[in-house]
Design a protein around this motif. Structure first.
Motif, mmCIF file in Angstrom:
data_model
loop_
_atom_site.group_PDB
_atom_site.id
_atom_site.type_symbol
_atom_site.label_atom_id
_atom_site.label_comp_id
_atom_site.label_asym_id
_atom_site.label_seq_id
_atom_site.Cartn_x
_atom_site.Cartn_y
_atom_site.Cartn_z
ATOM 1 N N SER A 1 -15.903 -12.703 29.562
ATOM 2 C CA SER A 1 -14.465 -12.949 29.650
ATOM 3 C C SER A 1 -14.177 -14.020 30.695
ATOM 4 O O SER A 1 -14.666 -13.963 31.825
ATOM 5 C CB SER A 1 -13.741 -11.654 30.013
ATOM 6 O OG SER A 1 -12.373 -11.900 30.247
ATOM 7 N N LEU A 2 -13.357 -14.996 30.305
ATOM 8 C CA LEU A 2 -12.891 -16.047 31.199
ATOM 9 C C LEU A 2 -11.411 -15.819 31.507
ATOM 10 O O LEU A 2 -10.749 -15.044 30.813
ATOM 11 C CB LEU A 2 -13.116 -17.421 30.564
ATOM 12 C CG LEU A 2 -14.582 -17.760 30.251
ATOM 13 C CD1 LEU A 2 -14.679 -19.108 29.567
ATOM 14 C CD2 LEU A 2 -15.417 -17.742 31.510
ATOM 15 N N LYS B 1 -15.104 -20.003 18.863
ATOM 16 C CA LYS B 1 -15.027 -21.447 19.099
ATOM 17 C C LYS B 1 -13.592 -21.901 19.333
ATOM 18 O O LYS B 1 -13.350 -22.858 20.083
ATOM 19 C CB LYS B 1 -15.619 -22.197 17.908
ATOM 20 C CG LYS B 1 -17.136 -22.291 17.919
ATOM 21 C CD LYS B 1 -17.623 -23.146 16.772
ATOM 22 C CE LYS B 1 -19.134 -23.319 16.816
ATOM 23 N NZ LYS B 1 -19.624 -24.178 15.701
ATOM 24 N N LYS B 2 -12.639 -21.223 18.704
ATOM 25 C CA LYS B 2 -11.243 -21.639 18.826
ATOM 26 C C LYS B 2 -10.603 -21.198 20.137
ATOM 27 O O LYS B 2 -9.558 -21.719 20.508
ATOM 28 C CB LYS B 2 -10.434 -21.087 17.651
ATOM 29 C CG LYS B 2 -10.779 -21.707 16.318
ATOM 30 C CD LYS B 2 -9.921 -21.128 15.218
ATOM 31 C CE LYS B 2 -10.263 -21.736 13.861
ATOM 32 N NZ LYS B 2 -9.444 -21.132 12.761
ATOM 33 N N ALA C 1 -3.508 -11.932 21.249
ATOM 34 C CA ALA C 1 -3.572 -12.813 20.073
ATOM 35 C C ALA C 1 -5.001 -12.886 19.528
ATOM 36 O O ALA C 1 -5.215 -12.889 18.304
ATOM 37 C CB ALA C 1 -3.066 -14.201 20.449
ATOM 38 N N ILE C 2 -5.998 -12.938 20.420
ATOM 39 C CA ILE C 2 -7.398 -12.961 19.970
ATOM 40 C C ILE C 2 -7.749 -11.664 19.255
ATOM 41 O O ILE C 2 -8.394 -11.677 18.199
ATOM 42 C CB ILE C 2 -8.328 -13.196 21.176
ATOM 43 C CG1 ILE C 2 -8.075 -14.574 21.793
ATOM 44 C CG2 ILE C 2 -9.791 -13.077 20.755
ATOM 45 C CD1 ILE C 2 -8.787 -14.795 23.112
ATOM 46 N N ARG C 3 -7.300 -10.530 19.805
ATOM 47 C CA ARG C 3 -7.589 -9.237 19.165
ATOM 48 C C ARG C 3 -6.940 -9.151 17.788
ATOM 49 O O ARG C 3 -7.552 -8.661 16.828
ATOM 50 C CB ARG C 3 -7.100 -8.104 20.066
ATOM 51 C CG ARG C 3 -7.409 -6.715 19.506
ATOM 52 C CD ARG C 3 -6.976 -5.621 20.446
ATOM 53 N NE ARG C 3 -7.885 -5.494 21.572
ATOM 54 C CZ ARG C 3 -7.606 -5.884 22.813
ATOM 55 N NH1 ARG C 3 -6.435 -6.442 23.082
ATOM 56 N NH2 ARG C 3 -8.480 -5.725 23.784
ATOM 57 N N LEU D 1 -13.119 -16.414 25.650
ATOM 58 C CA LEU D 1 -14.326 -15.655 25.334
ATOM 59 C C LEU D 1 -15.495 -16.616 25.164
ATOM 60 O O LEU D 1 -15.399 -17.575 24.399
ATOM 61 C CB LEU D 1 -14.134 -14.830 24.058
ATOM 62 C CG LEU D 1 -13.090 -13.708 24.108
ATOM 63 C CD1 LEU D 1 -12.977 -13.036 22.749
ATOM 64 C CD2 LEU D 1 -13.432 -12.687 25.176
ATOM 65 N N HIS D 2 -16.564 -16.343 25.895
ATOM 66 C CA HIS D 2 -17.784 -17.163 25.804
ATOM 67 C C HIS D 2 -18.901 -16.293 25.249
ATOM 68 O O HIS D 2 -19.337 -15.317 25.871
ATOM 69 C CB HIS D 2 -18.171 -17.702 27.176
ATOM 70 C CG HIS D 2 -19.420 -18.527 27.164
ATOM 71 N ND1 HIS D 2 -19.502 -19.766 26.567
ATOM 72 C CD2 HIS D 2 -20.670 -18.264 27.666
ATOM 73 C CE1 HIS D 2 -20.722 -20.243 26.702
ATOM 74 N NE2 HIS D 2 -21.449 -19.348 27.361
ATOM 75 N N LEU D 3 -19.379 -16.617 24.047
ATOM 76 C CA LEU D 3 -20.411 -15.833 23.376
ATOM 77 C C LEU D 3 -21.758 -16.026 24.067
ATOM 78 O O LEU D 3 -22.190 -17.159 24.292
ATOM 79 C CB LEU D 3 -20.506 -16.257 21.910
ATOM 80 C CG LEU D 3 -21.473 -15.484 21.013
ATOM 81 C CD1 LEU D 3 -21.041 -14.035 20.882
ATOM 82 C CD2 LEU D 3 -21.543 -16.135 19.641
#
Length: 246
Positions: A96-97, A164-165, A106-108, A169-171
């Motif tokens: 998490s950033l 990516k969008k 919104a991501i969820r 979040l950094h995978l």
């Protein structure tokens, strides 16, 4: 004075001596050789041993920590964490950033629309869940503040597209069908075509080999029939030419 007049010896009870006035506000700085000498000759005392009362108090605190009351909410979260590893086929670990609550919401929502979900568990619970299990190699991933993208089905392409969008979040890795994959492996898999397209290409390749086999097996019969037809035509032309000559 009377003693001196009588000729006896007089010894005063105190004596007065002149001393130099010491400057307390600005003490004299010790020179380097003197400081080194004092550091070398400084005595080293043996550390004092613990008293029996301190030893007893330490053992009492250790016993209290071992018999600490179990937190029911923490145990509930731990059971949910174990259930996630048992039921979910895809568990992606994302670091998490910084971001606002609206951005993570919104991501969820975007993940839910694609059949996935965004969950969060404490690193202590995650380490406790994978310790002494077949997922023990995931321990290096549980560092920092992490979020987890989970899904009942394997949706690597959609998951990579969402991460990516967003910049929150950094995978860093994932558990795909009981197999641990790195970020590079996930990116390479996401570039592959869809499964339906790959199945169509496989059917085309298999059908092509079957048609080639059929054509190879029937080529001798076709060649024989063509040669026989040509032989019949040739005999007809020879017989007609012989009739004309006669």
């Amino acid at each position: 004075m009377a003693a001196f007049r009588q000729g006896s010896l007089f010894i005063p009870t105190f004596s007065q001596v002149r001393h130099k006035r010491v400057n307390i506000q600005k003490p004299k700085v010790d020179r380097l050789p003197r400081r080194l000498f004092e550091a070398l000759v400084k005595p080293v005392f043996k550390p004092k041993g613990l008293k029996p009362a301190d030893i007893c108090a330490g053992k009492t605190m250790q016993l209290l920590q071992e018999t600490k009351e179990v937190n029911p909410y923490e145990e509930f979260l731990f059971r949910r964490c174990l259930e996630m590893f048992e039921r979910r086929k895809m568990i992606a670990v994302c670091q998490s950033l910084p971001g606002s609550a609206e951005q993570f919401k919104a991501i969820r929502n975007q993940l839910i629309n694609n059949g996935m979900n965004l969950v969060h568990f404490n690193n202590n619970l995650m380490r406790r869940a994978v310790t002494d299990s077949k997922y023990v190699n995931m321990l290096p991933l549980f560092i920092g503040h992490n979020y987890y993208i989970v899904s009942d089905d394997i949706q690597i392409k959609e998951m990579v597209k969402v991460t990516k969008k967003t910049s929150q979040l950094h995978l860093i890795g994932a558990l795909i069908d009981s197999r641990i994959l790195t970020r590079d492996e996930l990116m390479s898999i996401a570039k592959l075509p869809d499964i339906e397209q790959l199945r169509g290409e496989l059917l085309t390749i298999l059908g092509r080999s079957a048609s080639n086999t059929y054509s190879l097996l029937g080529s001798h019969q076709q060649t024989l029939s063509v040669n026989l037809e040509q032989l019949v035509k040739q005999k007809k032309t020879d017989s007609q030419s012989n009739v004309k000559k006669s």
